[in-house]
Motif scaffolding. Structure first.
Motif, PDB file in Angstrom:
ATOM      1  N   SER A 185       3.854  -4.256  -3.355  1.00 26.65           N
ATOM      2  CA  SER A 185       2.604  -4.585  -3.401  1.00 26.65           C
ATOM      3  C   SER A 185       2.099  -4.767  -4.705  1.00 26.65           C
ATOM      4  CB  SER A 185       1.803  -3.486  -2.582  1.00 26.65           C
ATOM      5  OG  SER A 185       1.736  -2.320  -3.415  1.00 26.65           O
ATOM      6  N   LEU A 186       2.811  -3.847  -5.825  1.00 28.92           N
ATOM      7  CA  LEU A 186       2.352  -4.208  -7.129  1.00 28.92           C
ATOM      8  C   LEU A 186       2.827  -5.393  -7.773  1.00 28.92           C
ATOM      9  CD1 LEU A 186       3.377  -0.422  -8.633  1.00 28.92           C
ATOM     10  CD2 LEU A 186       1.044  -1.226  -7.968  1.00 28.92           C
ATOM     11  N   GLU A 187       4.221  -5.949  -7.137  1.00 29.97           N
ATOM     12  CA  GLU A 187       4.617  -7.008  -7.759  1.00 29.97           C
ATOM     13  C   GLU A 187       4.138  -8.323  -7.083  1.00 29.97           C
ATOM     14  OE1 GLU A 187       9.071  -8.673  -8.991  1.00 29.97           O
ATOM     15  OE2 GLU A 187       8.862  -7.045  -7.703  1.00 29.97           O
ATOM     16  N   TRP A 188       3.774  -8.279  -5.816  1.00 25.06           N
ATOM     17  CA  TRP A 188       3.408  -9.386  -4.869  1.00 25.06           C
ATOM     18  C   TRP A 188       2.005  -8.991  -4.321  1.00 25.06           C
ATOM     19  CZ3 TRP A 188       6.621 -12.890  -6.256  1.00 25.06           C
ATOM     20  CH2 TRP A 188       7.919 -12.907  -6.655  1.00 25.06           C
ATOM     21  N   PRO A 189       0.885  -8.794  -5.178  1.00 29.27           N
ATOM     22  CA  PRO A 189      -0.247  -8.168  -4.258  1.00 29.27           C
ATOM     23  C   PRO A 189      -1.073  -9.131  -3.389  1.00 29.27           C
ATOM     24  CG  PRO A 189      -0.628  -8.441  -6.758  1.00 29.27           C
ATOM     25  CD  PRO A 189       0.718  -8.806  -6.353  1.00 29.27           C
ATOM     26  N   LYS A 190      -0.540 -10.290  -3.377  1.00 28.17           N
ATOM     27  CA  LYS A 190      -1.098 -11.280  -2.079  1.00 28.17           C
ATOM     28  C   LYS A 190      -0.291 -11.366  -0.931  1.00 28.17           C
ATOM     29  CE  LYS A 190      -3.801 -14.149  -5.091  1.00 28.17           C
ATOM     30  NZ  LYS A 190      -3.783 -15.350  -5.995  1.00 28.17           N
ATOM     31  N   LYS A 191       1.065 -10.561  -1.325  1.00 30.21           N
ATOM     32  CA  LYS A 191       2.078 -10.706   0.016  1.00 30.21           C
ATOM     33  C   LYS A 191       1.917  -9.221   0.747  1.00 30.21           C
ATOM     34  CE  LYS A 191       5.567 -12.841  -0.589  1.00 30.21           C
ATOM     35  NZ  LYS A 191       5.381 -13.892   0.313  1.00 30.21           N
ATOM     36  N   VAL A 192       1.698  -8.292  -0.240  1.00 25.18           N
ATOM     37  CA  VAL A 192       2.039  -6.961   0.546  1.00 25.18           C
ATOM     38  C   VAL A 192       0.764  -5.984   0.162  1.00 25.18           C
ATOM     39  CG1 VAL A 192       3.289  -4.779   0.827  1.00 25.18           C
ATOM     40  CG2 VAL A 192       4.434  -6.958   0.085  1.00 25.18           C
ATOM     41  N   LEU A 193      -0.081  -5.540   1.208  1.00 30.18           N
ATOM     42  CA  LEU A 193      -1.161  -4.612   1.140  1.00 30.18           C
ATOM     43  C   LEU A 193      -0.633  -3.232   1.461  1.00 30.18           C
ATOM     44  CD1 LEU A 193      -4.246  -4.212   0.547  1.00 30.18           C
ATOM     45  CD2 LEU A 193      -4.688  -4.843   2.820  1.00 30.18           C
ATOM     46  N   CYS A 194      -0.790  -2.370   0.742  1.00 25.80           N
ATOM     47  CA  CYS A 194      -0.532  -0.899   1.184  1.00 25.80           C
ATOM     48  C   CYS A 194      -1.839  -0.201   1.432  1.00 25.80           C
ATOM     49  CB  CYS A 194       0.044  -0.356  -0.066  1.00 25.80           C
ATOM     50  SG  CYS A 194       1.957  -0.247   0.001  1.00 25.80           S
ATOM     51  N   LEU A 195      -1.826   0.329   2.682  1.00 24.34           N
ATOM     52  CA  LEU A 195      -2.925   1.298   2.986  1.00 24.34           C
ATOM     53  C   LEU A 195      -2.214   2.696   3.259  1.00 24.34           C
ATOM     54  CD1 LEU A 195      -4.361  -1.032   5.770  1.00 24.34           C
ATOM     55  CD2 LEU A 195      -5.373  -0.764   3.511  1.00 24.34           C
ATOM     56  N   LYS A 196      -3.426   3.645   3.395  1.00 26.86           N
ATOM     57  CA  LYS A 196      -2.953   4.864   3.485  1.00 26.86           C
ATOM     58  C   LYS A 196      -3.856   5.474   4.714  1.00 26.86           C
ATOM     59  CE  LYS A 196      -2.072   6.173  -1.372  1.00 26.86           C
ATOM     60  NZ  LYS A 196      -2.816   6.538  -2.634  1.00 26.86           N
ATOM     61  N   TYR A 197      -3.042   6.214   5.637  1.00 31.96           N
ATOM     62  CA  TYR A 197      -3.737   6.657   6.893  1.00 31.96           C
ATOM     63  C   TYR A 197      -5.078   7.382   6.571  1.00 31.96           C
ATOM     64  CZ  TYR A 197      -3.870   9.109  11.492  1.00 31.96           C
ATOM     65  OH  TYR A 197      -4.153   9.696  12.565  1.00 31.96           O
TER      66      TYR A 197
END
Ligand SMILES: Nc1ncnc2c1ncn2[C@@H]1O[C@H](COP(=O)(O)OS(=O)(=O)O)[C@@H](OP(=O)(O)O)[C@H]1O
Length: 278
Positions: free
Chosen positions: A163-175
Motif C-alpha cells: 500500500s505504501l509502494e502502490w497506493p492506488k492498488k492497495v488500500l489498508c484499513l484497520k478494524y
C-alpha cells in the motif's frame, strides 16, 4: 500450485483481502454495498437475505475448483472477489505493474483480538467428539506463525508495504479504525474505488445507510445470519461469522503473559515499517 494457472485477473477486479478473523465479513458487506449502491433499495437489500460471503466470490474456492461455486470467469466486470491469500502469492502482473488497475482493499486487526476470534471459531467447527481446543494451544500456534495463510504479521506487512509502494492498488484499513469512524472509512473506500459519494448522495444519507446496513448489529440480526445450517459436509454456519464484533475482547480471555508476548512480537515485526495498531 501457482495462482496464475487458475486465475485470469482482470484490470477491473476488486479484491477484498484479509487475514482470517480480521473483518472479512464486514468488509465484504461494505464493499458490496458501496459498489452496488445504485442497484438496490436499502429496505430490500441482498444483505438482508444473504450472508456477505454469498455475495462475494471467494478466490480460493475458484482456485480449488469447488464445484459448488459459480465460475468467476463468466462474471461481468467489475468482479468483486475475496481472498485470504498473502499479497506475495498474486501474479506479478497484478501486484507490481502500475498499469494494472485491479484494486485490493485490505483490512487487518489487533492480533490479540484475531487470536481470540480464531480460537472461538476453531471450537465452533471442532467435531463434537473432540474436547475443546485449549486457548493455550491456539496461542502457541498463532504466536509461532502457524496459520492457514501464513504468519499473521507477515500477512499484514505484505499488504501494508504494497500500500505504501502502490497506493492506488492497495488500500489498508484497520478494524479498529472502521469501528471508530465507519462513515469516514466508507467514504475512503468509495473514493479509492473511484466511486466517491456525490453531494446528492451525501444529502440523502447514503453513507450512513451503508454503515447501518453493514453494522454488526444489523447483519447479525438478519434471519439468514442467525440460522445454524451446520452439516458434516459444510461444518460452517452463517451464524459462526458473528460473535461479538468488538474491539478489545481479548482482555476477557488472554493472560497478561500471552498479551505481553503478542505485543512484543507485534512490536518487533512492525518496527521501522511505519505500521502499528495504535
Ligand atoms: N459487521 C461486522 N462488524 C464488526 N465486526 C464483525 C461484523 N461481522 C462480523 N464481525 C466480526 O468479525 C470477526 C469474524 O472475522 P471474519 O469475518 O474476518 O471471519 S472469516 O475470516 O471470514 O472467517 C468476528 O469477530 P469476533 O466477534 O471478535 O470473534 C465477528 O464477530
Amino acid at each position: 500450485m501457482l495462482i496464475d494457472d487458475h486465475f485470469n485477473p482482470r484490470p477491473t477486479d476488486i479484491i477484498v483481502a484479509t487475514s482470517p478473523k480480521c473483518g472479512t465479513t464486514w468488509l465484504r458487506a461494505l464493499v458490496f454495498s458501496i459498489i452496488n449502491r445504485n442497484s438496490f433499495d436499502f429496505n430490500d437489500h441482498p444483505l438482508s437475505k444473504a450472508n456477505p460471503r454469498d455475495l462475494v466470490h471467494f478466490l480460493e474456492a475458484h482456485i480449488r475448483g469447488d464445484r459448488s461455486t459459480v465460475s468467476i470467469d463468466g462474471l461481468l466486470s467489475p468482479r468483486l472477489l475475496s481472498t485470504h491469500l498473502p499479497y506475495s502469492l498474486f501474479p506479478k502482473c497484478m501486484t507490481d505493474d502500475a498499469s494494472s488497475a485491479c484494486r485490493f482493499v485490505y483490512i487487518c486487526r489487533d492480533p490479540k483480538d484475531v487470536l481470540v476470534s480464531k480460537w472461538h471459531f476453531a471450537n465452533k467447527l471442532r467435531p463434537k467428539e473432540l474436547p475443546p481446543l485449549p486457548l493455550e494451544e491456539a496461542f502457541e500456534l498463532f504466536s509461532n506463525g502457524v496459520s492457514h495463510y501464513g504468519p499473521f504479521w507477515d500477512h499484514v506487512l505484505g499488504y501494508w508495504k504494497a500500500s505504501l509502494e502502490w497506493p492506488k492498488k492497495v488500500l489498508c484499513l484497520k478494524y479498529e479504525d472502521v469501528k471508530k469512524e465507519p462513515s469516514g472509512c466508507v467514504r475512503k473506500v468509495a473514493e479509492y474505488l473511484g466511486v466517491p459519494f456525490s453531494p446528492e448522495e451525501e444529502k440523502k444519507g447514503i453513507v450512513e445507510e451503508i454503515v447501518k446496513l453493514c453494522s454488526f448489529e444489523s447483519l447479525s440480526n438478519q434471519d439468514v445470519n442467525k440460522s445454524d445450517t451446520r452439516s458434516r459436509q459444510n461444518p460452517m454456519s452463517n451464524s459462526d461469522f458473528f460473535r461479538k464484533g468488538e474491539v478489545g475482547d481479548w482482555v476477557n480471555h488472554l493472560s497478561p503473559q500471552m498479551s505481553e508476548i503478542l505485543d512484543k512480537i507485534t512490536e518487533q515485526k512492525f518496527q521501522g515499517t511505519g505500521f502499528s495498531f495504535h
